[in-house]
Design a protein around this motif. Sequence first.
Motif, mmCIF file in Angstrom:
data_model
loop_
_atom_site.group_PDB
_atom_site.id
_atom_site.type_symbol
_atom_site.label_atom_id
_atom_site.label_comp_id
_atom_site.label_asym_id
_atom_site.label_seq_id
_atom_site.Cartn_x
_atom_site.Cartn_y
_atom_site.Cartn_z
ATOM 1 N N UNK A 176 0.835 -1.200 0.000
ATOM 2 C CA UNK A 176 0.000 0.000 0.000
ATOM 3 C C UNK A 176 0.864 1.242 0.000
ATOM 4 N N UNK A 177 1.975 1.181 0.740
ATOM 5 C CA UNK A 177 2.853 2.354 0.809
ATOM 6 C C UNK A 177 3.408 2.668 -0.574
ATOM 7 N N UNK A 178 3.831 1.634 -1.317
ATOM 8 C CA UNK A 178 4.364 1.893 -2.668
ATOM 9 C C UNK A 178 3.287 2.533 -3.534
ATOM 10 N N UNK A 179 2.038 2.068 -3.323
ATOM 11 C CA UNK A 179 0.922 2.595 -4.109
ATOM 12 C C UNK A 179 0.691 4.076 -3.809
ATOM 13 N N UNK A 180 0.822 4.429 -2.546
ATOM 14 C CA UNK A 180 0.488 5.794 -2.134
ATOM 15 C C UNK A 180 1.638 6.777 -2.281
ATOM 16 N N UNK A 181 2.875 6.273 -2.307
ATOM 17 C CA UNK A 181 4.015 7.205 -2.274
ATOM 18 C C UNK A 181 4.005 8.150 -3.463
ATOM 19 N N UNK A 182 4.712 9.249 -3.322
ATOM 20 C CA UNK A 182 4.677 10.256 -4.384
ATOM 21 C C UNK A 182 3.796 11.375 -3.912
ATOM 22 N N UNK A 183 3.461 12.295 -4.832
ATOM 23 C CA UNK A 183 2.686 13.463 -4.418
ATOM 24 C C UNK A 183 1.367 13.032 -3.775
ATOM 25 N N UNK A 234 5.228 2.506 14.400
ATOM 26 C CA UNK A 234 4.475 1.788 13.363
ATOM 27 C C UNK A 234 5.304 1.486 12.118
ATOM 28 N N UNK A 235 6.500 2.067 12.012
ATOM 29 C CA UNK A 235 7.326 1.878 10.818
ATOM 30 C C UNK A 235 7.205 3.088 9.899
ATOM 31 N N UNK A 236 8.282 3.345 9.125
ATOM 32 C CA UNK A 236 8.320 4.537 8.274
ATOM 33 C C UNK A 236 7.248 4.474 7.174
ATOM 34 N N UNK A 237 7.029 3.258 6.622
ATOM 35 C CA UNK A 237 6.027 3.130 5.541
ATOM 36 C C UNK A 237 4.639 3.465 6.068
ATOM 37 N N UNK A 238 4.337 2.955 7.262
ATOM 38 C CA UNK A 238 3.038 3.277 7.857
ATOM 39 C C UNK A 238 2.965 4.777 8.131
ATOM 40 N N UNK A 239 4.117 5.378 8.495
ATOM 41 C CA UNK A 239 4.159 6.834 8.689
ATOM 42 C C UNK A 239 3.813 7.560 7.394
ATOM 43 N N UNK A 249 -0.505 10.416 4.135
ATOM 44 C CA UNK A 249 -1.499 10.448 3.043
ATOM 45 C C UNK A 249 -2.905 10.597 3.594
ATOM 46 N N UNK A 250 -3.193 9.784 4.604
ATOM 47 C CA UNK A 250 -4.543 9.843 5.183
ATOM 48 C C UNK A 250 -4.782 11.183 5.866
ATOM 49 N N UNK A 251 -3.727 11.713 6.471
ATOM 50 C CA UNK A 251 -3.857 13.021 7.110
ATOM 51 C C UNK A 251 -4.178 14.085 6.057
ATOM 52 N N UNK A 252 -3.515 13.985 4.899
ATOM 53 C CA UNK A 252 -3.791 15.001 3.865
ATOM 54 C C UNK A 252 -5.249 14.905 3.424
ATOM 55 N N UNK A 253 -5.793 13.676 3.368
ATOM 56 C CA UNK A 253 -7.227 13.543 3.035
ATOM 57 C C UNK A 253 -8.094 14.199 4.102
ATOM 58 N N UNK A 265 -7.064 5.313 10.302
ATOM 59 C CA UNK A 265 -7.206 3.857 10.174
ATOM 60 C C UNK A 265 -6.401 3.349 8.993
ATOM 61 N N UNK A 266 -5.475 2.440 9.305
ATOM 62 C CA UNK A 266 -4.615 1.864 8.255
ATOM 63 C C UNK A 266 -4.761 0.362 8.332
#
Length: 197
Positions: free
Chosen positions: A25-32, A77-82, A87-91, A140-141
Amino acid sequence: MVIMLIQIPKARTSQPSGEIRRDSLARFFLGPLAGVANRRKFLTQFEVARGRLRSQRQAYALLIADVDHCKAINDSFGHQAGNLALSLLSNRLDSCVRNGDSIGRIGGEKFAILLADCDPKAAAERAESIKDRVATAPLGLGDLQIPVTISIGGVAIADPRCSFNDAYSQATRRLYRAKQAGRNRVQMEDPSVADED
Ligand SMILES: Nc1nc2c(ncn2[C@@H]2O[C@H](COP(=O)(O)OP(=O)(O)OP(=O)(O)O)[C@@H](O)[C@H]2O)c(=O)[nH]1
């Protein structure tokens, strides 16, 4: 934001499956981050608001919001979860602002929020409300629930001579005072001379 279902590769290592799911999921979300401007685009939007203040006398506000204890989130939680939490915070921030407002990511865990057509009293109330709505429920992740709070430093702008750099440094100074005062706080003013004694 639309969250698409993605195929998670089968585990080929002894890594726990939940961890693999989060990595994918992190790879999917990474980037802008969706709906969030980069620094340059945010600056352009700031200049548009500044132009409106000059021509139509529409005051506005700049908020700088910074995640509290982001290092502790990464450590727990780990850097990826961070990354996913950001991302969720920006939403969530996006859901707190109105049409015509803007959100920019101006640092790893730092967001700039432009509140358009907003007097100083309304700006302070809206900043409080944004801070409260972030803290209302954990992000929620999957099976993880990550509690996140933000601190905000802000400036209400009613003078078109105020540049982005002026507003940014004032807001950042206030942000650090919000952090010093205990975090999960909004600071929209400088201390009066009496407070400093
Ligand atoms: N996962 C993730 N972490 C980030 C990102 N950008 C910055 N960070 C982390 O944010 C943390 C910022 O650390 P500090 O400035 O010391 O502050 P903090 O731990 O957030 O604590 P505060 O004093 O409340 O700001 C560092 O641990 C960075 O690794 C990002 O894009 N992804």
